[in-house]
Design a protein around this motif. Structure first.
Motif, PDB file in Angstrom:
ATOM      1  N   PRO A 282       3.193   4.034 -10.231  1.00 26.18           N
ATOM      2  CA  PRO A 282       4.057   3.713  -9.095  1.00 26.18           C
ATOM      3  C   PRO A 282       3.640   4.486  -7.848  1.00 26.18           C
ATOM      4  CG  PRO A 282       5.164   5.248 -10.564  1.00 26.18           C
ATOM      5  CD  PRO A 282       3.870   4.888 -11.224  1.00 26.18           C
ATOM      6  N   VAL A 283       3.676   3.819  -6.709  1.00 26.86           N
ATOM      7  CA  VAL A 283       3.305   4.447  -5.441  1.00 26.86           C
ATOM      8  C   VAL A 283       4.044   3.730  -4.311  1.00 26.86           C
ATOM      9  CG1 VAL A 283       1.287   2.958  -5.139  1.00 26.86           C
ATOM     10  CG2 VAL A 283       1.349   5.187  -4.006  1.00 26.86           C
ATOM     11  N   ARG A 284       4.274   4.440  -3.208  1.00 26.88           N
ATOM     12  CA  ARG A 284       4.958   3.854  -2.063  1.00 26.88           C
ATOM     13  C   ARG A 284       3.960   3.543  -0.953  1.00 26.88           C
ATOM     14  NH1 ARG A 284       8.052   8.121  -3.751  1.00 26.88           N
ATOM     15  NH2 ARG A 284       6.979   9.468  -2.251  1.00 26.88           N
ATOM     16  N   GLY A 285       4.282   2.555  -0.150  1.00 26.10           N
ATOM     17  CA  GLY A 285       3.478   2.293   1.023  1.00 26.10           C
ATOM     18  C   GLY A 285       3.445   3.529   1.904  1.00 26.10           C
ATOM     19  N   GLY A 286       2.257   3.923   2.337  1.00 25.06           N
ATOM     20  CA  GLY A 286       2.087   5.119   3.141  1.00 25.06           C
ATOM     21  C   GLY A 286       1.725   6.348   2.349  1.00 25.06           C
ATOM     22  N   ASP A 287       1.905   6.318   1.038  1.00 29.91           N
ATOM     23  CA  ASP A 287       1.579   7.483   0.205  1.00 29.91           C
ATOM     24  C   ASP A 287       0.068   7.663   0.078  1.00 29.91           C
ATOM     25  OD1 ASP A 287       4.154   8.243  -0.249  1.00 29.91           O
ATOM     26  OD2 ASP A 287       4.196   7.705  -2.370  1.00 29.91           O
TER      27      ASP A 287
ATOM     28  N   ASP B 254       2.364  -1.433   5.623  1.00 30.31           N
ATOM     29  CA  ASP B 254       2.889  -2.743   5.998  1.00 30.31           C
ATOM     30  C   ASP B 254       2.707  -3.815   4.939  1.00 30.31           C
ATOM     31  OD1 ASP B 254       0.150  -3.010   6.181  1.00 30.31           O
ATOM     32  OD2 ASP B 254       0.167  -4.085   8.087  1.00 30.31           O
ATOM     33  N   ILE B 255       2.047  -3.500   3.813  1.00 32.51           N
ATOM     34  CA  ILE B 255       1.821  -4.545   2.823  1.00 32.51           C
ATOM     35  C   ILE B 255       3.090  -4.793   2.004  1.00 32.51           C
ATOM     36  CG2 ILE B 255      -0.648  -4.129   2.670  1.00 32.51           C
ATOM     37  CD1 ILE B 255      -0.173  -2.615   0.077  1.00 32.51           C
TER      38      ILE B 255
ATOM     39  N   ALA C  52       1.775  -0.106  -8.938  1.00 30.24           N
ATOM     40  CA  ALA C  52       3.020  -0.826  -8.639  1.00 30.24           C
ATOM     41  C   ALA C  52       3.504  -0.269  -7.306  1.00 30.24           C
ATOM     42  CB  ALA C  52       4.050  -0.617  -9.738  1.00 30.24           C
ATOM     43  N   ILE C  53       3.309  -1.034  -6.228  1.00 31.50           N
ATOM     44  CA  ILE C  53       3.571  -0.537  -4.878  1.00 31.50           C
ATOM     45  C   ILE C  53       4.965  -0.929  -4.423  1.00 31.50           C
ATOM     46  CG2 ILE C  53       2.848  -0.623  -2.465  1.00 31.50           C
ATOM     47  CD1 ILE C  53       0.001  -1.015  -3.398  1.00 31.50           C
ATOM     48  N   ASP C  54       5.727   0.083  -4.044  1.00 37.66           N
ATOM     49  CA  ASP C  54       7.059  -0.111  -3.476  1.00 37.66           C
ATOM     50  C   ASP C  54       6.917   0.023  -1.965  1.00 37.66           C
ATOM     51  OD1 ASP C  54       9.731  -0.288  -2.922  1.00 37.66           O
ATOM     52  OD2 ASP C  54      10.233   1.717  -3.649  1.00 37.66           O
ATOM     53  N   SER C  55       7.334  -0.983  -1.236  1.00 38.50           N
ATOM     54  CA  SER C  55       7.112  -0.986   0.203  1.00 38.50           C
ATOM     55  C   SER C  55       8.175  -1.818   0.903  1.00 38.50           C
ATOM     56  CB  SER C  55       5.714  -1.547   0.501  1.00 38.50           C
ATOM     57  OG  SER C  55       5.528  -1.765   1.878  1.00 38.50           O
ATOM     58  N   THR C  56       8.412  -1.499   2.166  1.00 35.00           N
ATOM     59  CA  THR C  56       9.303  -2.314   2.987  1.00 35.00           C
ATOM     60  C   THR C  56       8.508  -3.310   3.824  1.00 35.00           C
ATOM     61  OG1 THR C  56       9.242  -0.654   4.752  1.00 35.00           O
ATOM     62  CG2 THR C  56      11.029  -0.484   3.130  1.00 35.00           C
ATOM     63  N   GLY C  57       7.189  -3.311   3.637  1.00 33.63           N
ATOM     64  CA  GLY C  57       6.334  -4.205   4.406  1.00 33.63           C
ATOM     65  C   GLY C  57       6.387  -5.635   3.916  1.00 33.63           C
ATOM     66  N   THR C  58       5.765  -6.512   4.683  1.00 32.76           N
ATOM     67  CA  THR C  58       5.756  -7.947   4.352  1.00 32.76           C
ATOM     68  C   THR C  58       4.362  -8.554   4.392  1.00 32.76           C
ATOM     69  OG1 THR C  58       6.204  -8.526   6.659  1.00 32.76           O
ATOM     70  CG2 THR C  58       8.121  -8.261   5.202  1.00 32.76           C
ATOM     71  N   ALA C  59       3.372  -7.779   4.800  1.00 34.04           N
ATOM     72  CA  ALA C  59       2.025  -8.322   4.982  1.00 34.04           C
ATOM     73  C   ALA C  59       1.357  -8.629   3.644  1.00 34.04           C
ATOM     74  CB  ALA C  59       1.170  -7.348   5.777  1.00 34.04           C
ATOM     75  N   ASN C  60       0.682  -9.748   3.607  1.00 36.26           N
ATOM     76  CA  ASN C  60      -0.128 -10.130   2.449  1.00 36.26           C
ATOM     77  C   ASN C  60      -1.550 -10.401   2.943  1.00 36.26           C
ATOM     78  OD1 ASN C  60       1.650 -10.433  -0.084  1.00 36.26           O
ATOM     79  ND2 ASN C  60       2.860 -11.455   1.506  1.00 36.26           N
ATOM     80  N   PRO C  61      -2.343  -9.360   3.089  1.00 36.56           N
ATOM     81  CA  PRO C  61      -3.676  -9.508   3.685  1.00 36.56           C
ATOM     82  C   PRO C  61      -4.574 -10.445   2.881  1.00 36.56           C
ATOM     83  CG  PRO C  61      -3.018  -7.198   3.569  1.00 36.56           C
ATOM     84  CD  PRO C  61      -2.035  -7.964   2.756  1.00 36.56           C
ATOM     85  N   ASP C  62      -5.401 -11.175   3.620  1.00 39.59           N
ATOM     86  CA  ASP C  62      -6.400 -12.009   2.964  1.00 39.59           C
ATOM     87  C   ASP C  62      -7.465 -11.115   2.340  1.00 39.59           C
ATOM     88  OD1 ASP C  62      -5.183 -14.380   3.730  1.00 39.59           O
ATOM     89  OD2 ASP C  62      -6.274 -14.450   5.638  1.00 39.59           O
ATOM     90  N   GLY C  63      -7.990 -11.553   1.229  1.00 45.08           N
ATOM     91  CA  GLY C  63      -9.047 -10.800   0.572  1.00 45.08           C
ATOM     92  C   GLY C  63     -10.150 -11.722   0.110  1.00 45.08           C
ATOM     93  N   ILE C  64     -11.176 -11.129  -0.487  1.00 45.23           N
ATOM     94  CA  ILE C  64     -12.283 -11.906  -1.031  1.00 45.23           C
ATOM     95  C   ILE C  64     -12.599 -11.381  -2.432  1.00 45.23           C
ATOM     96  CG2 ILE C  64     -13.282 -12.418   1.225  1.00 45.23           C
ATOM     97  CD1 ILE C  64     -15.329 -10.242   0.768  1.00 45.23           C
ATOM     98  N   PRO C  65     -13.178 -12.198  -3.289  1.00 47.67           N
ATOM     99  CA  PRO C  65     -13.533 -11.721  -4.627  1.00 47.67           C
ATOM    100  C   PRO C  65     -14.525 -10.562  -4.538  1.00 47.67           C
ATOM    101  CG  PRO C  65     -13.658 -14.121  -4.497  1.00 47.67           C
ATOM    102  CD  PRO C  65     -13.504 -13.620  -3.087  1.00 47.67           C
ATOM    103  N   ALA C  66     -14.459  -9.669  -5.477  1.00 41.88           N
ATOM    104  CA  ALA C  66     -15.391  -8.544  -5.498  1.00 41.88           C
ATOM    105  C   ALA C  66     -16.836  -9.017  -5.622  1.00 41.88           C
ATOM    106  CB  ALA C  66     -15.052  -7.595  -6.641  1.00 41.88           C
ATOM    107  N   THR C  67     -17.017 -10.169  -6.222  1.00 39.19           N
ATOM    108  CA  THR C  67     -18.368 -10.711  -6.384  1.00 39.19           C
ATOM    109  C   THR C  67     -18.970 -11.176  -5.064  1.00 39.19           C
ATOM    110  OG1 THR C  67     -17.329 -12.833  -6.942  1.00 39.19           O
ATOM    111  CG2 THR C  67     -18.004 -11.419  -8.773  1.00 39.19           C
TER     112      THR C  67
END
Length: 311
Positions: A91-96, A169-170, A203-218
């Motif tokens: 478990p971790v919080r946004g900003g930690d 913000d995530i 397991a991220i606990d956050s008040t943010g709403t952002a869902n950043p776009d990502g790409i496969p590691a490959t």
């Protein structure tokens, strides 16, 4: 205690020495908000049943090897050779700030350190690694040209640890942290760069709403990228960190040496949380509590099982 549940420390060092697992180092554990979380350790292959940890298992990496550029497009590039999802999440919080602990990393293996997150569709414990899409939350490359100091050297100098801050913000949810060193000592040669990725469930606990776009590691790097095909010894004047652009909501963190760790007579590690170990937004009372002396399971050595009280 049954032998199947615990291998004596005299056995594991011999086994791991035989396969050379200390050759380059592994990302072996996390410290979050003064709590220690074991990552995967090759010694778990001789423990029955293996412990449930937050680090993805790498059962195929008995030689502590790397991913070369000709394998960048394979699933092994996601979280290392044959990696399988961890059975738990930290478990971790946004900003930690998360402290990633490594076993000793050789000073000659200079190169960048990179960190990514990928949100899981459901629990990360059952994630399909080929469907994870990563966005970059941290990067550091050539830190000081005059002294030829690289991010990997900073990691080595700081008690083999690296700090990464979770964006504030995530959106909350289950994420995979992909932490990586790319060693460049042989990168002048075709397919000479060496990627060492390791993954952890968060397991991220956050008040943010952002869902950043990502790409496969490959798809993170190509063999021809200037930060991958790079002659470390040709007196270069610049280095281009490989991979996608840093996420706009990524938060900087100062790479300072963590507090010293000392073993107690009981085999439990005790440490004092350094000031950087908590995000600035944490309440004063909670921050004060985090500086008290706490204990964590013994796991600093890559070849010893978790300490067990005498029967």
């Amino acid at each position: 205690m049954a032998f199947s549940n615990f291998l004596p420390s005299i056995v594991l060092p011999a086994l791991l020495s035989a396969v050379g697992v200390q050759a380059h180092g592994i990302a072996s554990a996390l410290v979050i908000d003064s709590t220690f979380y074991n990552g995967y350790n090759p010694s778990y292959q001789w423990v029955n049943p293996p412990p449930t940890v937050v680090g993805w298992s790498v059962p195929d990496d008995l030689q502590n090897t790397f991913i070369s550029p000709d394998k960048f497009s394979t699933p092994d590039m996601v979280c290392h050779l044959g990696a399988k999802p961890a059975g738990a999440a930290a478990p971790v919080r946004g900003g930690d700030v998360i402290e990633v602990q490594w076993t000793p990393w050789p000073a000659s293996h200079k190169g960048p350190v990179l960190d990514y997150l990928a949100k899981c569709d459901g629990p990360c414990e059952t994630a399909d690694k080929t469907k994870l899409k990563f966005f970059k939350i941290g990067e550091s490359g050539w830190v000081d040209q005059a002294s030829d100091l690289w991010a990997a050297n900073v990691l080595t100098n700081n008690n083999n640890s690296w700090l990464v801050r979770i964006p504030e913000d995530i959106a909350p949810g289950n994420y995979v942290l992909r932490h990586e060193i790319i060693a460049l000592h042989a990168a002048a040669n075709p397919n000479g760069a060496q990627s060492y990725p390791f993954c952890y469930n968060l397991a991220i606990d956050s008040t943010g709403t952002a869902n950043p776009d990502g790409i496969p590691a490959t798809a993170l790097y190509k063999a021809s990228d200037p930060g991958i095909k790079f002659d470390l010894f040709s007196h270069p004047t610049a280095y281009v960190i490989p991979g996608p652009a840093l996420y706009s909501g990524a938060l900087p963190v100062s790479q300072t040496k963590p507090a010293a760790i000392t073993a107690t007579a009981t085999g439990i590690y005790a440490y004092t949380v350094a000031a950087h170990a908590r995000a600035a937004h944490v309440a004063t009372a909670a921050a004060a509590a985090s500086t008290t002396l706490v204990s964590r399971p013994k796991a600093a050595s890559p070849i010893l099982p978790r300490a067990t009280p005498a029967l």
